[in-house]
Design an enzyme around this catalytic site. Structure first.
Site, PDB file in Angstrom:
ATOM      1  N   TYR A 152      34.430  17.624 -39.240  1.00  0.00           N
ATOM      2  CA  TYR A 152      34.491  18.371 -39.799  1.00  0.00           C
ATOM      3  C   TYR A 152      34.480  18.515 -41.232  1.00  0.00           C
ATOM      4  CZ  TYR A 152      36.048  23.275 -41.691  1.00  0.00           C
ATOM      5  OH  TYR A 152      35.581  24.509 -42.759  1.00  0.00           O
ATOM      6  N   LYS A 172      48.794   9.296 -45.890  1.00  0.00           N
ATOM      7  CA  LYS A 172      47.599   9.588 -47.522  1.00  0.00           C
ATOM      8  C   LYS A 172      49.035   8.847 -48.591  1.00  0.00           C
ATOM      9  CE  LYS A 172      44.585  11.732 -45.231  1.00  0.00           C
ATOM     10  NZ  LYS A 172      43.710  10.483 -45.444  1.00  0.00           N
ATOM     11  N   TYR A 204      52.056  11.885 -41.109  1.00  0.00           N
ATOM     12  CA  TYR A 204      50.551  12.154 -41.973  1.00  0.00           C
ATOM     13  C   TYR A 204      50.737  12.057 -43.480  1.00  0.00           C
ATOM     14  CZ  TYR A 204      46.376  15.082 -44.048  1.00  0.00           C
ATOM     15  OH  TYR A 204      45.368  14.661 -44.404  1.00  0.00           O
ATOM     16  N   SER A 211      44.980  13.962 -49.545  1.00  0.00           N
ATOM     17  CA  SER A 211      45.691  15.248 -49.658  1.00  0.00           C
ATOM     18  C   SER A 211      46.610  15.524 -50.608  1.00  0.00           C
ATOM     19  CB  SER A 211      46.006  15.431 -47.530  1.00  0.00           C
ATOM     20  OG  SER A 211      47.293  15.915 -48.145  1.00  0.00           O
TER      21      SER A 211
END
Length: 335
Positions: free
Chosen positions: A11, A154, A150, A125
């Site tokens: 994306y 990061k 997640y 992020s």
């Protein structure tokens, strides 16, 4: 100048490839197509009138990474997206996330150590901040214990890059801490293509509105916010893509003051889940079928960016509105 974009059919990656090619860079894409489609390559080519080089490759295979860099020794910069990205899924499958998000990063940095100089942009992020004590969130906000595997990948990824840059002066890196990307390219030739059940709010909204999903789940309405739902900073993916080009140019032109820098990339405005739903209903004319369900593990209450540093140092600023992003996302879903 030749730039490698890992996860370049994903994306965000695909929108960054478009912006790079529009700026005259030659682009090489690596993608294993695990969460993307080869059709995205056609969309990129249709927009830019130039087809990037594409290699299907799994970056978790160290031998393949070594072979790739041996055969592409003229690559000057890397923008690294290839990673798994869903908070909820990471709670369920932590080992998958640690393997996918850390091993390829290490293998790429190992190869960059052998180059005379290289530029590296890391897809980080806002999850690195956890639940911040103060809003908006600045880059100097303390890095708290991550709320999800997640987010932890990061945090660890940034630590790996920081330590590598200390030891290898030939590597210049920037970590861009994104807030919440939404929308699609205004050509409607590329956009968000979630495989299976969407993990992010806006594609779930658009899929519900068009009838692919029976209803939208809103995870919790008992948070300490004005309407009880979580607040996020939603940035148009095209604005986000342009930030990568600004960051890359900063490194190429030697304007960085350290060989590892971090920048928040957001709009500076926070919207609750219900505010996003209402804004979508306004732009689409659709009434969404949604229900309130229990909180989702790993979600923070509120996160929106202080973008002063990116605005002043990178010379970049988000220009597109929430409604413009939602309108593009709806056009993309209809396509």
């Amino acid at each position: 100048m030749k730039i490698l974009v890992t996860g370049g059919l994903g994306y965000i990656g695909s929108h960054v490839v478009v912006e790079l090619q529009n700026e005259g860079f030659e682009v090489v894409i690596i993608d294993n197509l695990s969460n993307s489609s080869i059709d995205v390559l056609k969309g990129i080519t249709a927009i830019t009138k130039k087809q990037p080089i594409f290699e299907k490759l799994d970056l978790r295979d160290k031998a393949l990474v070594i072979d790739f860099f041996n055969s592409h020794q003229d690559i000057s910069g890397i923008i690294h997206f290839a990673a798994s990205k869903a908070v909820g899924e990471s709670v369920e499958k932590p080992l998958l996330y640690y393997e996918n998000n850390l091993n390829p990063l290490i293998y790429i940095l190992q190869e960059l150590q052998y180059k005379a100089s290289s530029y590296f942009i890391f897809s980080s992020s806002c999850t690195v901040y956890g639940q911040s004590d103060a809003l908006p969130i600045t880059e100097s906000a303390p890095i708290k214990q991550a709320e999800s595997p997640y987010g932890n990948t990061k945090q660890i990824g940034e630590e790996i890059i920081r330590d590598t840059c200390k030891a290898s002066a030939n590597i210049n890196a920037i970590a861009l801490r994104y807030f919440n990307p939404i929308g699609a390219h205004d050509s409607i030739k590329i956009g968000e293509l979630p495989i299976g059940t969407p993990q992010n709010l806006v594609p779930f909204i658009t899929q519900t509105a068009i009838g692919k999903r029976e209803e939208l789940s809103v995870f919790g309405n008992d948070y300490p916010t004005e309407d009880g739902t979580c607040i996020r900073d939603y940035i148009h993916v095209v604005d986000l893509a342009k930030a990568h080009v600004s960051a890359l140019k900063r490194l190429i032109e030697g304007n960085n003051t350290q060989n590892f820098e971090v920048f928040n990339i957001g709009t500076g405005k926070g919207y609750s889940v219900l505010e996003v739903i209402n804004a979508f209903e306004d732009v689409s004319g659709k009434t969404l079928n949604y229900k309130i369900v229990g909180r989702r593990e790993g979600d923070v209450i509120a996160a929106y960016a202080d973008t002063t540093k990116a605005n002043s140092i990178l010379g970049w600023k988000a220009k597109l509105s929430l409604k413009e992003a939602l309108s593009a996302a709806w056009k993309w879903e209809n396509k």
